[in-house]
Write an enzyme that holds these catalytic residues in place. Structure first.
Site, PDB file in Angstrom:
ATOM      1  N   LYS A  48       0.730  -1.264  -0.140  1.00  0.00           N
ATOM      2  CA  LYS A  48       0.022   0.057   0.100  1.00  0.00           C
ATOM      3  C   LYS A  48       0.814   1.175   0.050  1.00  0.00           C
ATOM      4  O   LYS A  48       0.284   2.289   0.513  1.00  0.00           O
ATOM      5  CB  LYS A  48      -0.761  -0.034   1.106  1.00  0.00           C
ATOM      6  CG  LYS A  48      -1.804  -1.045   1.508  1.00  0.00           C
ATOM      7  CD  LYS A  48      -2.326  -1.796   0.109  1.00  0.00           C
ATOM      8  CE  LYS A  48      -3.294  -1.199  -0.631  1.00  0.00           C
ATOM      9  NZ  LYS A  48      -3.577  -2.033  -1.901  1.00  0.00           N
ATOM     10  N   HIS A 108       6.869  -7.535  -1.968  1.00  0.00           N
ATOM     11  CA  HIS A 108       6.893  -6.780  -0.871  1.00  0.00           C
ATOM     12  C   HIS A 108       7.578  -7.383   0.178  1.00  0.00           C
ATOM     13  O   HIS A 108       7.475  -7.130   1.310  1.00  0.00           O
ATOM     14  CB  HIS A 108       5.397  -6.865  -0.394  1.00  0.00           C
ATOM     15  CG  HIS A 108       4.229  -6.183  -1.130  1.00  0.00           C
ATOM     16  ND1 HIS A 108       4.514  -4.938  -1.707  1.00  0.00           N
ATOM     17  CD2 HIS A 108       3.229  -6.554  -1.662  1.00  0.00           C
ATOM     18  CE1 HIS A 108       3.480  -4.514  -2.396  1.00  0.00           C
ATOM     19  NE2 HIS A 108       2.793  -5.515  -2.532  1.00  0.00           N
ATOM     20  N   SER A 138      -5.004   2.692   4.501  1.00  0.00           N
ATOM     21  CA  SER A 138      -4.998   2.124   3.115  1.00  0.00           C
ATOM     22  C   SER A 138      -4.934   0.540   3.442  1.00  0.00           C
ATOM     23  O   SER A 138      -5.834  -0.379   2.395  1.00  0.00           O
ATOM     24  CB  SER A 138      -4.103   2.322   2.100  1.00  0.00           C
ATOM     25  OG  SER A 138      -3.981   1.853   0.890  1.00  0.00           O
TER      26      SER A 138
HETATM   27  S1  PPS Z   1      -0.288  -3.049  -3.226  1.00  0.00           S
HETATM   28  O1  PPS Z   1      -1.623  -3.729  -3.313  1.00  0.00           O
HETATM   29  O2  PPS Z   1       0.269  -3.046  -2.056  1.00  0.00           O
HETATM   30  O3  PPS Z   1       0.322  -3.184  -4.623  1.00  0.00           O
HETATM   31  O4  PPS Z   1      -0.995  -1.503  -3.403  1.00  0.00           O
HETATM   32  P1  PPS Z   1      -0.039  -0.242  -3.841  1.00  0.00           P
HETATM   33  O5  PPS Z   1      -0.100   0.043  -5.425  1.00  0.00           O
HETATM   34  O6  PPS Z   1       1.086  -0.188  -3.185  1.00  0.00           O
HETATM   35  O7  PPS Z   1      -0.749   1.002  -3.029  1.00  0.00           O
HETATM   36  C1  PPS Z   1      -1.968   1.266  -3.349  1.00  0.00           C
HETATM   37  C2  PPS Z   1      -2.329   2.704  -2.678  1.00  0.00           C
HETATM   38  O8  PPS Z   1      -1.756   3.517  -3.905  1.00  0.00           O
HETATM   39  C3  PPS Z   1      -2.763   4.428  -4.218  1.00  0.00           C
HETATM   40  N1  PPS Z   1      -2.286   4.862  -5.607  1.00  0.00           N
HETATM   41  C4  PPS Z   1      -2.064   5.996  -6.030  1.00  0.00           C
HETATM   42  N2  PPS Z   1      -1.901   7.182  -5.271  1.00  0.00           N
HETATM   43  C5  PPS Z   1      -1.648   8.355  -6.192  1.00  0.00           C
HETATM   44  N3  PPS Z   1      -1.230   8.235  -7.442  1.00  0.00           N
HETATM   45  C6  PPS Z   1      -1.503   7.105  -8.342  1.00  0.00           C
HETATM   46  N4  PPS Z   1      -1.353   7.237  -9.481  1.00  0.00           N
HETATM   47  C7  PPS Z   1      -1.936   5.811  -7.638  1.00  0.00           C
HETATM   48  N5  PPS Z   1      -1.990   4.728  -7.972  1.00  0.00           N
HETATM   49  C8  PPS Z   1      -2.336   3.826  -6.757  1.00  0.00           C
HETATM   50  C9  PPS Z   1      -3.923   3.641  -3.997  1.00  0.00           C
HETATM   51  O9  PPS Z   1      -5.226   4.623  -4.211  1.00  0.00           O
HETATM   52  C10 PPS Z   1      -3.594   2.950  -2.633  1.00  0.00           C
HETATM   53  O10 PPS Z   1      -3.916   4.032  -1.549  1.00  0.00           O
HETATM   54  P2  PPS Z   1      -5.224   4.481  -0.890  1.00  0.00           P
HETATM   55  O11 PPS Z   1      -4.651   5.351   0.262  1.00  0.00           O
HETATM   56  O12 PPS Z   1      -5.841   3.127  -0.168  1.00  0.00           O
HETATM   57  O13 PPS Z   1      -6.058   5.207  -1.940  1.00  0.00           O
END
Ligand code: PPS
Length: 295
Positions: A48, A108, A138
């Site tokens: 996340k 991860h 998240s």
């Molecule tokens: S995972 O499942 O661990 O691979 O998730 P991960 O991609 O690391 O994290 C998901 C969170 O990143 C947000 N997200 C973004 N934020 C800003 N810009 C972009 N382009 C973007 N893409 C993914 C996503 O909404 C999750 O955060 P939260 O706070 O839940 O919205």
């Protein structure tokens, strides 16, 4: 009638003291035979923290900013997730076999579980770290929607588990610190989600330099635009909507949920925040990493 295996919400399994999603724990054995190539690029994060975002940025870089090429497959196929394994879907290791060089890989895993081949081959790593409070919020919503996790319980009890490192992949505090330490001896570009929010173009340029590529300014602008939260949220090849709903239920909480820095303020109570800060100071004592919990 055919017996359907109930794959939802199994308890976490501990591997070398690290709690993991049961199926991911089972994937670690076969992963021992994985051989990294020197031109692989590993995307490493605590869950996340911006994995999908930086994956899309890197694929766009590798495809020279060609959006159509980045629409060739869901991100989980374009960027094989090493330890991924869920009944009914191809495992990360299987996807890897069909992935041509130069490969982008995702993990991860904490260092204690990372396949040694990645370090031996001196594979470059892009690590993304995100402030712990936003990660916790998240992660809570992700536990609710992704049924490979145990039931998260209440937010309060989940937060306690997060602080104790009793969530999948273990301690956030240890993860961000050990990968930071590794960056002193191994080629790791250590990025922050909050910096990417603040100035995506600046961070994309850091990535370009790290991977030894250059692209025209207009292409960098185009990559920043294509990888904005708004664009990625509606892109089925980036937003995980291709995963069956019995595994990820976007009606419970969208994978692309809010995509902001500082959202924790809408969730933490004053008491939770105080307790978290005290515990954080202890766990991060002596560490010179500094996180911004809002931008
Ligand atoms: S995972 O499942 O661990 O691979 O998730 P991960 O991609 O690391 O994290 C998901 C969170 O990143 C947000 N997200 C973004 N934020 C800003 N810009 C972009 N382009 C973007 N893409 C993914 C996503 O909404 C999750 O955060 P939260 O706070 O839940 O919205």
């Amino acid at each position: 009638m055919e017996q359907v295996q109930d794959t939802s919400r199994p308890p976490l399994e501990y591997v070398k003291g690290v709690p993991l999603i049961k199926y991911f724990a089972e994937a670690l054995g076969p992963l021992q035979s994985f051989h990294a190539w020197p031109d692989d690029l590993l995307i490493s994060t605590y869950p996340k923290s911006g994995t999908t975002w930086v994956s899309e940025v890197l694929d766009m870089i590798y495809q020279g900013g060609d959006v159509e090429k980045c629409r060739r497959a869901p991100v989980i196929i374009r960027v094989p997730f090493l330890e991924f394994k869920v009944p009914g879907l191809p495992s990360g290791f299987e996807v890897l076999r069909d992935t041509p060089a130069p490969r982008l890989l995702k993990t991860h895993l904490p260092l204690s579980l990372l396949p040694q081949t990645l370090l031996d081959q001196k594979v470059k790593v892009v690590y993304v770290a995100r402030n712990a409070k936003d990660v916790a919020v998240s992660y809570y919503h992700f536990y609710r929607m992704a049924k490979v996790h145990p039931d998260p319980g209440t937010w309060d009890s989940f937060l306690e588990k997060f602080m104790a490192g009793e969530v999948s992949y273990g301690s956030w505090y240890q993860h961000v610190q050990e990968w930071w330490e590794l960056s002193h001896t191994h080629p790791v570009l250590y990025l922050f989600y909050e910096d990417m929010k603040e100035n995506p173009k600046r961070e994309i340029k850091k990535i370009l330099e790290f991977v030894g590529r250059s692209l025209p300014e207009e292409t960098v602008d185009h990559i920043a635009q294509h990888t904005s939260f708004k664009e990625m949220k509606k892109n089925p090849m980036a937003n995980y909507s291709t995963i069956p709903p019995d595994i990820m239920d976007h009606n419970v909480s969208a994978f692309m949920r809010k995509g902001v820095a500082g959202d924790w303020k809408t969730t933490f109570t004053v008491a939770q925040n105080e307790r978290f800060d005290t515990d954080y100071a202890e766990k991060m004592a002596g560490c010179n990493l500094s996180f911004r919990s809002e931008v």
